[in-house]
Write an enzyme that holds these catalytic residues in place. Structure first.
Site, short mmCIF file in Angstrom:
data_model
loop_
_atom_site.label_atom_id
_atom_site.label_comp_id
_atom_site.label_asym_id
_atom_site.label_seq_id
_atom_site.Cartn_x
_atom_site.Cartn_y
_atom_site.Cartn_z
N CYS A 8 0.95 -1.20 -0.10
CA CYS A 8 -0.06 0.11 0.02
C CYS A 8 0.74 1.27 -0.09
O CYS A 8 2.16 1.13 -0.08
CB CYS A 8 -0.93 0.07 1.29
SG CYS A 8 -1.99 -1.50 1.23
N GLY A 34 -1.68 1.26 -4.64
CA GLY A 34 -3.09 0.56 -4.31
C GLY A 34 -4.12 1.51 -4.80
O GLY A 34 -4.38 2.42 -4.84
N ASN A 108 1.61 0.20 6.10
CA ASN A 108 2.18 -0.44 4.79
C ASN A 108 2.95 -1.49 5.30
O ASN A 108 3.92 -1.33 5.77
CB ASN A 108 2.98 0.68 3.86
CG ASN A 108 3.41 -0.06 2.76
OD1 ASN A 108 2.92 -1.11 2.04
ND2 ASN A 108 4.48 0.68 2.27
N GLY A 109 2.82 -2.76 4.73
CA GLY A 109 3.43 -3.86 5.32
C GLY A 109 2.51 -5.22 5.67
O GLY A 109 1.56 -4.94 5.21
N TYR A 251 9.62 -3.00 -9.72
CA TYR A 251 8.23 -2.79 -10.19
C TYR A 251 7.17 -1.89 -9.47
O TYR A 251 6.78 -1.19 -10.20
CB TYR A 251 7.60 -4.35 -9.98
CG TYR A 251 6.27 -4.56 -10.42
CD1 TYR A 251 6.14 -4.20 -11.75
CD2 TYR A 251 5.06 -4.69 -9.51
CE1 TYR A 251 4.56 -4.36 -12.32
CE2 TYR A 251 3.82 -4.59 -10.02
CZ TYR A 251 3.55 -4.38 -11.41
OH TYR A 251 2.40 -4.64 -11.95
#
Length: 461
Positions: A8, A34, A108-109, A251
């Site tokens: 995210c 996201g 985030n994670g 990416y």
């Protein structure tokens, strides 16, 4: 653990009037991280106001909602989740009211011991309303007997394992924390306004560029920052282990971002150069798979001397293909997403360069598209090593059984995608591209996971 996999974007804005608008533009800049849901919490001087919903940033927020989110502290989140978990309850921020007052958090994670902690908390009487591992953190904070939120957060962080970039808003404070390994990126910046100077923390520095903010540094691995009374207090909670996610360079991150202190575009371009040194192919043109394949294709073309051509055009209104749960949907979306220019491709020996191979579905379709456009030969080159293991630290990848490079030989993969040749960047070439093979997590390529990320505090003791 695969039920909580997510990757995210988070942002926190402190000490700036109309912080919600700055958080909104930051989330917009990081929409690529996201697309399932978006949300924001703002302290308006009296209480924490939260707005969140499923959808893109521009769908969740409008001028009316942002005008109602007044205040000089805001935190925001863009959610990307495993296919099938489309619940508004899983949108962030997560808000709670406990004995010490109001608290809201974005994350985030991925916590690798979330299941163990969730089961223990449930047995102790906690009631969960979402599938998010982030909710585990709130319960740990609420159950702490410490006398301040800062101390409660510190105690909670000692129990969790895995990857996390956390931003909390606690009425008149903002608190930021990053895991000891620094797996997910998080940067600190300064924002100048008419009334002084404020601060911004975000997953990627592209959010700073949009706002004209100054990049200061990355939040250190294992560090906690407290923003209060226009000052920042830093505490190193854990010894930094430095095990950053290398897939951010390949990416996820935008090419114009500074991630882990380095420019993503430059690294991707160097990956292409390294691939050209490792793999020399007689060809007429080098074609990137847009958009993440463009810098590495440029690097390959420059190093090899083979002309670069934009032989495939991308429809930017179609999402990322490997998110979809059904094979037929993924295949259709590839056709909707990518279209070749026949006049560029026809009769040519084509090197097509992509960033990675996951299931092989997209690669097979790309080769088919190029051959249908009249390509004489199609050589598929990948600017990363073969993906052989799933990620448990916050990136949604399929199980090992679904990763084609984990279950097939290189020649079997080549035959499946129907390319005339198939080549991957080596692990050594990847290390050269990023400057070192030290300090990075590349478990998706070598299967070497961080052992302590899977251990609970009790197990370590």
């Amino acid at each position: 653990m695969k039920h909580w996999n997510e990757e995210c974007a988070v942002v926190g804005v402190y000490g700036v009037e109309n912080a919600s608008w700055l958080a909104y533009y930051s989330l917009f800049a990081m929409q690529h991280r996201g697309q399932e849901a978006s949300g924001m919490s703002v302290f308006d001087g009296e209480a924490i106001q939260t707005h969140k919903a499923q959808g893109l940033v521009c769908e969740v927020f409008n001028q009316s909602t942002l005008s109602n989110l007044k205040g000089n502290i805001a935190i925001g989140h863009n959610r990307y989740a495993t296919a099938g978990k489309n619940s508004s309850l899983d949108a962030q921020p997560l808000y709670a009211r406990c004995s010490l007052g109001e608290i809201s958090v974005v994350h985030n994670g991925n916590l690798t011991n979330a299941g163990i902690l969730r089961e223990r908390l449930t047995q102790e009487g906690s009631i969960f309303q979402s599938f998010l591992d982030t909710e585990v953190i709130l319960h740990l904070i609420a159950k702490s007997k410490k006398e301040s939120f800062e101390e409660c957060i510190k105690e909670a962080l000692k129990s969790i394992r895995g990857a996390y970039c956390l931003i909390f808003v606690l009425r008149d404070k903002m608190i930021v924390a990053r895991d000891p390994y620094g797996l997910r990126p998080l940067s600190l910046g300064k924002i100048k306004s008419e009334k002084g100077e404020g601060y911004i923390v975000a997953s990627e520095s592209c959010a700073f560029d949009l706002l004209g903010a100054e990049y200061v540094r990355d939040v250190n691995a294992g560090e906690m920052l407290v923003f209060h009374n226009d000052k920042i207090t830093s505490t190193q909670l854990f010894s930094p282990k430095d095990f950053k996610c290398i897939f951010e360079y390949i990416y996820f991150a935008r090419p114009d971002s500074q991630v882990f202190g380095k420019n993503v575009y430059s690294i991707r371009k160097e990956m292409g150069r390294e691939l050209a040194r490792e793999c020399k192919i007689e060809s007429d043109i080098v074609v990137p798979v847009p958009d993440s394949g463009v810098p590495s294709a440029l690097g390959y073309a420059l190093e090899s001397g083979i002309p670069f051509e934009l032989g495939i055009i991308r429809n930017h209104y179609v999402g990322r293909t490997f998110i979809e749960s059904e094979q037929s949907i993924r295949e259709l979306k590839v056709k909707l997403k990518l279209n070749p220019i026949k006049e560029v491709i026809e009769g040519k020996r084509v090197i097509v360069l992509d960033d990675s191979v996951v299931r092989g579905t997209t690669s097979r379709q790309i080769v088919k598209i190029l051959k249908n456009a009249g390509a004489k030969e199609v050589h598929l080159l990948i600017s990363s090593p073969p993906t052989i293991s799933p990620c448990f630290y916050g990136v949604d990848t399929p199980s090992k059984q679904e990763l084609i490079c984990a279950t097939h030989t290189l020649d079997e993969v080549r035959k499946y995608v129907r390319a005339d040749s198939l080549h991957f960047l080596s692990l050594e070439g990847l290390a050269k591209s990023v400057g070192s093979n030290e300090g990075y997590c590349q478990a998706c390529f070598d299967g070497k996971y961080i052992e302590n990320c899977f251990k609970s505090e009790d197990e370590e003791e």
